[in-house]
Design an enzyme around this catalytic site. Structure first.
Site, PDB file in Angstrom:
ATOM      1  N   ASP A   1     -21.966 -21.562 -56.843  1.00  0.00           N
ATOM      2  CA  ASP A   1     -23.055 -20.492 -56.075  1.00  0.00           C
ATOM      3  C   ASP A   1     -23.329 -19.291 -57.429  1.00  0.00           C
ATOM      4  OD1 ASP A   1     -20.746 -20.055 -55.636  1.00  0.00           O
ATOM      5  OD2 ASP A   1     -21.290 -19.190 -53.061  1.00  0.00           O
TER       6      ASP A   1
ATOM      7  N   ASP B   1     -22.095 -23.135 -39.217  1.00  0.00           N
ATOM      8  CA  ASP B   1     -21.916 -21.352 -39.857  1.00  0.00           C
ATOM      9  C   ASP B   1     -22.458 -20.371 -38.947  1.00  0.00           C
ATOM     10  OD1 ASP B   1     -21.043 -19.186 -41.513  1.00  0.00           O
ATOM     11  OD2 ASP B   1     -20.479 -20.878 -42.830  1.00  0.00           O
TER      12      ASP B   1
ATOM     13  N   GLU C   1     -25.907 -19.672 -49.035  1.00  0.00           N
ATOM     14  CA  GLU C   1     -26.860 -18.217 -49.008  1.00  0.00           C
ATOM     15  C   GLU C   1     -27.822 -17.651 -49.351  1.00  0.00           C
ATOM     16  OE1 GLU C   1     -23.735 -18.399 -49.496  1.00  0.00           O
ATOM     17  OE2 GLU C   1     -22.315 -16.974 -48.548  1.00  0.00           O
TER      18      GLU C   1
ATOM     19  N   GLU D   1     -11.643 -17.471 -43.069  1.00  0.00           N
ATOM     20  CA  GLU D   1     -12.654 -16.436 -42.995  1.00  0.00           C
ATOM     21  C   GLU D   1     -12.916 -16.166 -41.305  1.00  0.00           C
ATOM     22  OE1 GLU D   1     -15.051 -15.693 -47.091  1.00  0.00           O
ATOM     23  OE2 GLU D   1     -16.004 -16.720 -45.665  1.00  0.00           O
TER      24      GLU D   1
ATOM     25  N   HIS E   1     -16.476 -18.136 -38.713  1.00  0.00           N
ATOM     26  CA  HIS E   1     -17.992 -18.970 -38.976  1.00  0.00           C
ATOM     27  C   HIS E   1     -18.137 -19.234 -37.685  1.00  0.00           C
ATOM     28  CE1 HIS E   1     -18.017 -17.052 -43.236  1.00  0.00           C
ATOM     29  NE2 HIS E   1     -16.799 -17.973 -43.459  1.00  0.00           N
TER      30      HIS E   1
HETATM   31  C1  ACM Z   1     -15.307 -20.317 -48.005  1.00  0.00           C
HETATM   32  O1  ACM Z   1     -15.828 -19.972 -49.566  1.00  0.00           O
HETATM   33  N1  ACM Z   1     -14.880 -19.210 -47.130  1.00  0.00           N
HETATM   34  C2  ACM Z   1     -14.258 -21.820 -47.779  1.00  0.00           C
END
Ligand code: ACM
Ligand code: ZN
Length: 539
Positions: free
Chosen positions: A419, A190, A468, A326, A261
Site C-alpha cells: 500500500d 475490520d 484504505e 493494534e 479492529h
Molecule cells: C498491520 O499492518 N496492522 C498488521
C-alpha cells in the site's frame, strides 16, 4: 581485482542475454537452453493421466483461450505434438513443489514430485509463450529443473476497508498462481466492515458490513463522502473462492481480527464491548480504535468460538489468522470485568490480558486440529505456545519468535507493504511511505540475527495490500505490479541467483505480460532506471 570484476561483469552479461531470451519470473533453479523449438497450436494434445493433473491442464487452457483465443484437447500422446504432465517421485532434489520441464521439438514434458509441482511447471511454460498474440506459439527447447526456496509464499488482500467482489478476488488468486505463490491471506474483518456471513450471528453482515460514508482524501480527510460502502461474502461464495484457490494449489488463510479492529462486530452486537463503552459505529475513517472485544466476559470467547466454528467449516487449510495487532488497552484499563479477569488469572497487566486472550483462542483453534497465526503484537505479554508469527513492524518480532522456536512469516512494512507508494512523490493517493520495486527485490527474508536452526522457522514471506486508499480493482493491480513479481523471485529463487541487474530486463518482458493480461501496473521503475542512468552519465 580488476580482472575479477571484468570476469564477473562478463559472466553477468552472458547470463543476462540468456535470461533475456527466456525471461522467466521467478528465475528457476536451473535452466539449460537446447537447440530447436516446439510450436503449440490448436492441434497440440494435452496428455494427462488423472483429474488432479487435469487442473494444471485446465489452467493452461484457460490462459491460452483468454490470451490467444484457442485451447488444447486432452488425449493420448501424438508424436511430435504433445504436452505431457506426469507425477514422478525420483526428482533429484526432493521437494513437494519441485518440477522438471523439458521442451523438445517432439513435445513438452512436465514432471512434478507432486501435482503442485506440475502446476508450477505449467506456470513456467506459460512464461515461455510469446508475448504477442498468435495461433501458433513457438517456444524454445529447454530443460528446466526447479523448486522453491520457501514453503510459504503469500499475498494478503484487505477486504475490510474496501469490499471487492468474488470476481476481483479470483483475479487476485490467478495472479498469485501465475507467480508460483501458494498462500492467499484474506483479511475479512475490520473496524470499517465485517465481510463474511456467519449464520449464527446474522447482524455481523446485516449491520457490520455497511458503513455510512468514508473520509475524503488522505487521513484525517477533508470531509466525508456520506456514501454507503457495503458488501460481504456469502458462505457459498467463500466456498467457491476456497475451491478456486485449491484448484490453483493455493491455500486460503482467513483472518478474523481480535481483540482489536473489532468495531464493526461491536456495532452489530454491542454486548461484545466493555460495559460503559460505545455507542459504536462501523468506522468511516482509518486508524486504530479504542473499542475492542471485552476480554472479561466469557460470552466474548463463546461468540468468537462460535464464529470460528463456521470459519473452520469453510476454510480447510491448516492456518487460522486471529489478527492480534493494534489493540489499544484503554477500555480494558477501565473495565471492571477485564480487571477482574486480570486478577483472577494472575496476569501482570493489560498486555498479559491480550496474551491470555490470544492463548485462549489458540487453545480452541488447536483443539480443532488447526494452527493459529497472529501479527507480531501477539508476542506482547508472552507468545501462545504454538503460534506462528507474522512480523510486520519490521523484522524484530520475527527474530524474537524464531529464537523462541516459533514459526515465522516475514511481512515487514518497510519491504513488503504494497500500500506504500512506488515513486518518491505519491502518484496516486496512498497511505504514504516509499517502496520501489528495487527495494522489494532486495529483501532477504532470513534475518542475519538468526542462526541456521532458528532460520528454519522462517517459513517464507508475504506482501500485504491494505486498502484504505484502494477502492478500484485496477488500483489493486497498480499497487501489486511489478512489486509482486519481484517478491515472487525473493521467495522462490535461490538466494545466490538473485541479481537486480539480471532481473530488470526480465521485468521489462513481464510488463508485456501485464499488458497481455490487460492489467494495470506501475512503470515507476522505468523512470527510476532512466534517472539512475542520467545520474551515472553526469559523473
Ligand atoms: C498491520 O499492518 N496492522 C498488521
Ligand atoms: Zn472489558
Amino acid at each position: 581485482m580488476k580482472s575479477f570484476l571484468f570476469l564477473t561483469l562478463l559472466a553477468a552479461a552472458g547470463l543476462q542475454s540468456f535470461c533475456q531470451q527466456l525471461n522467466i519470473i521467478p528465475q528457476p533453479v536451473s535452466v539449460k537452453l537446447n537447440s530447436g523449438t516446439f510450436t503449440i497450436t490448436n492441434k497440440t494434445v494435452f496428455v494427462v493421466n488423472d483429474a488432479e493433473a487435469g487442473k494444471s491442464a485446465d489452467f493452461f487452457n484457460a490462459y491460452l483461450e483468454n490470451i490467444y483465443g484457442f485451447k488444447l484437447a486432452k488425449g493420448s500422446a501424438q508424436p511430435g505434438n504433445y504436452i505431457k504432465l506426469v507425477t514422478k517421485k525420483n526428482i533429484e532434489k526432493p521437494s513437494s513443489d519441485a518440477y522438471n520441464l523439458v521442451v523438445a521439438p517432439m513435445g513438452v514434458t512436465i514432471s512434478g514430485d507432486t501435482y503442485s509441482g506440475i502446476f508450477y511447471g505449467i506456470q513456467t511454460l506459460i512464461q515461455l509463450l510469446p508475448v504477442t498474440k498468435n495461433v501458433s506459439l513457438k517456444i524454445p527447447a529447454v530443460s528446466i529443473a526447479d523448486s522453491p526456496r520457501f514453503i510459504y509464499r503469500g499475498m494478503m488482500l484487505d477486504v475490510g476497508r474496501h469490499f471487492f467482489p468474488v470476481s476481483v478476488v479470483k483475479k487476485y488468486i490467478d495472479y498469485i498462481a501465475l507467480h508460483k505463490m501458494n498462500y492467499f491471506h484474506w483479511h475479512l474483518t475490520d473496524d470499517q466492515g465485517w465481510r463474511i456471513k456467519i449464520k449464527k450471528y446474522p447482524l455481523l453482515t446485516e449491520v457490520g458490513s455497511t458503513r455510512n460514508g468514508t473520509i475524503i482524501g488522505h487521513f484525517p480527510g477533508t470531509g466525508n463522502d456520506h456514501i454507503k460502502h457495503s458488501g460481504f461474502y456469502t458462505q457459498e461464495e467463500i466456498r467457491e473462492v476456497v475451491k478456486y484457490a485449491a484448484d490453483r494449489f493455493i491455500t486460503v488463510v482467513p483472518e478474523i481480527e481480535m481483540p482489536g479492529h473489532a468495531e464493526a462486530a461491536l456495532t452489530s452486537y454491542p454486548w461484545l464491548g466493555c460495559p460503559g463503552t460505545g455507542p459504536y459505529k462501523v468506522e468511516e475513517t482509518w486508524g486504530v480504535f479504542n473499542n475492542v472485544f471485552c476480554a472479561g466476559k466469557d460470552s466474548t470467547f463463546q461468540f468468537l468460538q462460535n464464529v470460528l466454528d463456521e470459519v473452520l467449516q469453510l476454510f480447510p487449510g491448516p492456518y487460522i489468522h486471529v489478527g492480534g495487532d493494534e489493540c489499544p488497552k484503554n477500555n480494558w484499563k477501565l473495565c471492571p470485568l477485564c480487571q477482574a479477569r486480570i486478577k483472577a488469572e494472575e496476569l501482570k497487566d493489560e498486555h498479559g490480558l491480550q496474551s491470555y486472550f490470544i492463548q485462549r483462542m489458540e487453545k480452541y483453534i488447536n483443539s480443532k486440529g488447526r494452527k493459529m497465526i497472529g501479527w507480531d503484537e501477539i508476542l506482547e505479554g508472552g507468545l501462545a505456545p504454538n503460534a506462528t508469527v507474522m512480523s510486520w513492524r519490521g523484522e524484530q518480532g520475527g527474530i524474537d519468535a524464531a529464537k523462541q522456536n516459533h514459526d515465522v512469516i516475514m511481512t515487514p512494512g518497510g519491504w513488503v507493504y504494497f500500500d506504500h507508494a512506488q515513486v518518491q512523490k505519491d502518484d496516486s493517493l496512498t497511505i504514504g511511505g516509499y517502496l520501489p520495486v528495487e527495494k522489494v527485490y532486495g529483501y532477504e527474508p532470513i534475518p542475519k540475527e538468526l542462526n541456521t536452526e532458528q532460520a528454519k522457522h522462517v517459513l517464507g514471506g508475504q506482501a500485504n495490500l491494505w486498502t484504505e486508499y484502494i477502492s478500484d480493482p485496477s488500483k489493486i493491480e497498480y499497487m501489486i505490479f511489478p512489486r509482486m513479481s519481484a517478491l515472487s523471485e525473493v521467495l522462490w529463487s535461490p538466494k545466490k541467483q538473485r541479481s537486480w541487474i539480471l532481473f530488470e530486463p526480465r521485468l521489462k518482458q513481464q510488463f508485456k505480460r501485464y499488458d497481455l493480461w490487460k492489467s494495470s501496473y506501475s512503470k515507476a521503475t522505468l523512470t527510476n532506471t532512466l534517472t539512475r542512468k542520467k545520474i551515472k552519465g553526469k559523473k
